[in-house]
Design a protein around this motif. Structure first.
Motif, short mmCIF file in Angstrom:
data_model
loop_
_atom_site.label_atom_id
_atom_site.label_comp_id
_atom_site.label_asym_id
_atom_site.label_seq_id
_atom_site.Cartn_x
_atom_site.Cartn_y
_atom_site.Cartn_z
N GLN A 150 13.73 -4.79 4.78
CA GLN A 150 13.54 -5.85 3.79
C GLN A 150 14.19 -5.53 2.44
O GLN A 150 14.77 -6.39 1.81
N THR A 151 14.09 -4.29 2.00
CA THR A 151 14.66 -3.95 0.69
C THR A 151 16.10 -3.47 0.80
O THR A 151 16.83 -3.49 -0.20
N GLY A 152 16.50 -3.00 1.98
CA GLY A 152 17.87 -2.51 2.16
C GLY A 152 18.10 -1.10 1.65
O GLY A 152 19.20 -0.55 1.80
N GLU A 153 17.08 -0.48 1.06
CA GLU A 153 17.26 0.87 0.51
C GLU A 153 17.17 1.92 1.61
O GLU A 153 16.51 1.73 2.64
N MET A 154 17.83 3.06 1.41
CA MET A 154 17.78 4.16 2.36
C MET A 154 16.50 4.95 2.14
O MET A 154 16.14 5.28 1.01
N VAL A 155 15.80 5.25 3.23
CA VAL A 155 14.48 5.87 3.17
C VAL A 155 14.45 7.14 4.00
O VAL A 155 14.96 7.17 5.13
N TRP A 156 13.88 8.20 3.44
CA TRP A 156 13.63 9.43 4.20
C TRP A 156 12.48 9.17 5.15
O TRP A 156 11.34 8.99 4.74
N PHE A 157 12.77 9.10 6.45
CA PHE A 157 11.77 8.64 7.41
C PHE A 157 11.96 9.41 8.72
O PHE A 157 12.80 9.06 9.55
N ASN A 158 11.17 10.46 8.88
CA ASN A 158 11.28 11.29 10.09
C ASN A 158 10.07 12.21 10.18
O ASN A 158 9.26 12.30 9.26
N HIS A 159 9.98 12.93 11.31
CA HIS A 159 8.92 13.92 11.51
C HIS A 159 9.48 15.34 11.55
O HIS A 159 8.88 16.24 12.13
N ALA A 160 10.66 15.54 10.93
CA ALA A 160 11.29 16.87 10.97
C ALA A 160 10.37 17.93 10.40
O ALA A 160 10.25 19.04 10.94
N THR A 161 9.70 17.62 9.32
CA THR A 161 8.80 18.58 8.67
C THR A 161 7.44 18.59 9.36
O THR A 161 6.89 19.65 9.68
N THR A 179 5.54 -9.33 -1.77
CA THR A 179 6.31 -8.91 -2.95
C THR A 179 5.73 -7.65 -3.58
O THR A 179 6.46 -6.71 -3.92
N GLU A 180 4.40 -7.64 -3.75
CA GLU A 180 3.75 -6.49 -4.39
C GLU A 180 3.87 -5.24 -3.52
O GLU A 180 4.08 -4.13 -4.05
N LEU A 181 3.73 -5.39 -2.20
CA LEU A 181 3.81 -4.22 -1.32
C LEU A 181 5.20 -3.62 -1.33
O LEU A 181 5.36 -2.39 -1.36
N LEU A 182 6.22 -4.46 -1.34
CA LEU A 182 7.59 -3.94 -1.38
C LEU A 182 7.90 -3.27 -2.72
O LEU A 182 8.69 -2.33 -2.79
N GLN A 183 7.26 -3.75 -3.78
CA GLN A 183 7.47 -3.13 -5.09
C GLN A 183 6.76 -1.78 -5.21
O GLN A 183 7.34 -0.79 -5.67
N TYR A 184 5.48 -1.75 -4.77
CA TYR A 184 4.67 -0.55 -5.01
C TYR A 184 4.56 0.36 -3.78
O TYR A 184 4.28 1.56 -3.93
N GLY A 185 4.70 -0.19 -2.59
CA GLY A 185 4.63 0.62 -1.37
C GLY A 185 3.23 0.83 -0.83
O GLY A 185 3.05 1.20 0.33
N ALA A 186 2.21 0.59 -1.67
CA ALA A 186 0.82 0.81 -1.25
C ALA A 186 -0.10 -0.08 -2.08
O ALA A 186 0.06 -0.19 -3.29
N ILE A 187 -1.08 -0.70 -1.40
CA ILE A 187 -2.07 -1.55 -2.08
C ILE A 187 -3.46 -1.15 -1.61
O ILE A 187 -3.73 -1.10 -0.40
N LEU A 188 -4.34 -0.86 -2.55
CA LEU A 188 -5.74 -0.57 -2.24
C LEU A 188 -6.59 -1.77 -2.62
O LEU A 188 -6.62 -2.18 -3.79
N PHE A 189 -7.26 -2.37 -1.63
CA PHE A 189 -8.18 -3.48 -1.87
C PHE A 189 -9.58 -2.88 -2.04
O PHE A 189 -10.09 -2.23 -1.14
N ARG A 190 -10.18 -3.13 -3.19
CA ARG A 190 -11.47 -2.49 -3.50
C ARG A 190 -12.47 -3.54 -4.00
O ARG A 190 -12.09 -4.50 -4.68
N ASP A 191 -13.73 -3.36 -3.65
CA ASP A 191 -14.87 -4.20 -4.10
C ASP A 191 -14.91 -5.57 -3.43
O ASP A 191 -15.56 -6.49 -3.93
N PHE A 192 -14.23 -5.71 -2.28
CA PHE A 192 -14.29 -6.97 -1.55
C PHE A 192 -15.42 -6.99 -0.53
O PHE A 192 -15.57 -7.96 0.22
N LYS A 193 -16.17 -5.90 -0.46
CA LYS A 193 -17.35 -5.82 0.41
C LYS A 193 -17.02 -6.05 1.89
O LYS A 193 -17.75 -6.74 2.61
N VAL A 194 -15.91 -5.46 2.34
CA VAL A 194 -15.57 -5.50 3.77
C VAL A 194 -16.55 -4.58 4.50
O VAL A 194 -16.76 -3.43 4.08
N LYS A 195 -17.13 -5.07 5.60
CA LYS A 195 -18.23 -4.32 6.23
C LYS A 195 -18.00 -3.94 7.69
O LYS A 195 -18.52 -2.93 8.14
#
Length: 342
Positions: A235-246, A60-76
């Motif tokens: 999942q969201t059904g919205e139209m997205v600009w998604f290509n490598h034209a640029t 739910t959070e990823l679809l709302q914000y598009g990006a999640i940064l997990f910090r201070d979990f001490k992944v090594k």
């Protein structure tokens, strides 16, 4: 029974902490709700276990914000990083039909693009040129650069809004043509891109995916493929600009690299270039507007050791800043998706 003995019979009451209480959320910039930052609220929270138990919350959070940064979990470790991906997406996917040099460091985990440290990488969605692409991409900071080396990210929703409706409509109608050349001494060889030395397998892949191929002298290869510029998010059904034209267009390259390529190669032999789907040139003014739309939406943060960044690959773009080595940012991709419209 003594008082001390009676105390021994008292059962300790379990302390129940809800999943939400184990973490806290914030943003890199208070004025910009992007990306969402998740941090542990108590000591010892294991990101892998927490993510596995909170899949719906993360979705739910990823679809709302598009990006999640997990910090201070001490992944090594690399293994821990891959396990976190598996906890969220079942498993990482193999990097196929490649466009950038990467080194496989373990399992299905790769280095971020192995371009020279002094070069920047333009904002893009991962594999947006490909018939099949990952819906999610993960980055893991094993060690930040001595200086620079940020991975700026941006919202595709905001990029889409910045592009003039006339330009969007033109690309919807005409689509995008990607032309790629392999074996000319620039870019990746076709054997690396297709992960095979068997020309028959290359031909089969291209035929299946509607990619036109042309074998050239000297074991060289040219491909052309036409794909959509805008896709519907599954999942969201919205139209997205998604290509490598640029991203793939020669004019987007840094000037020294662009000038060197154009001096040594005719346009049809460039490693990558893009056109409208009918083969006509994309106007310089259009490309300039597209580049501006990407660049104006980028959010930059400094990597910290142990950071894990998760992007919805259709809702977020990413880039790279030049850096002073050493720097070790690893990448894992997940949830391969093949749109019906391709």
């Amino acid at each position: 029974m003594t008082k001390i003995e009676s105390l021994g019979s008292v059962k300790r009451k379990a302390v129940n902490i809800s999943p939400e209480e184990l973490i806290k959320t914030e943003f890199i910039q208070s004025e910009n709700n992007f990306p969402l930052v998740i941090k542990p609220n108590v000591k010892g929270v294991d990101l892998q276990n927490w993510a596995k138990n909170n899949g719906e919350f993360l979705k739910t959070e990823l679809l709302q914000y598009g990006a999640i940064l997990f910090r201070d979990f001490k992944v090594k470790s690399i293994e821990e990083f891959e396990q976190i991906i598996a906890a969220i997406c079942q498993e990482a996917m193999e990097y196929r039909y490649r466009a950038s040099p990467r080194t496989q460091v373990g399992g299905r985990i790769y280095t971020s693009t192995d371009y020279p440290a002094e070069q920047s990488i333009f904002p893009h969605n991962e594999h947006a040129y490909s018939p099949t692409f990952p819906l999610k991409i993960f980055f893991f900071c094993m060690s930040p650069a001595a200086e620079g080396g940020e991975t700026p990210i941006g919202s595709c929703r905001k990029v889409f809004e910045r592009i003039h409706p006339d330009i969007r409509d033109r690309f919807i109608q005409k689509k995008v043509m990607y032309m790629r050349n392999f074996g000319d001494g620039f870019g990746l060889p076709w054997q690396t891109v297709f992960q095979t030395t068997d020309k028959t397998k290359v031909e089969e892949y291209c035929k299946t995916n509607g990619i036109e191929i042309e074998w050239k002298a000297g074991d060289r290869l040219r491909t052309r493929q036409v794909g959509p510029a805008i896709l519907k998010h599954p999942q969201t059904g919205e139209m997205v600009w998604f290509n490598h034209a640029t991203f793939f267009h020669v004019s987007t390259l840094e000037s020294t690299i662009r000038d060197s390529l154009l001096t040594n190669l005719p346009e049809e032999d460039l490693p990558t270039n893009t056109y409208y789907g009918d083969g006509s040139a994309i106007e310089p003014s259009v490309l300039a507007e597209l580049r501006a739309a990407y660049q104006q939406e980028m959010v930059t943060f400094s990597w910290e050791k142990g950071d894990v960044l998760m992007l919805d690959n259709m809702l977020s773009i990413h880039a790279r800043q030049p850096f002073v080595p050493p720097r070790k940012i690893l990448v894992g991709m997940a949830e391969p998706y093949t749109p019906l419209s391709i």
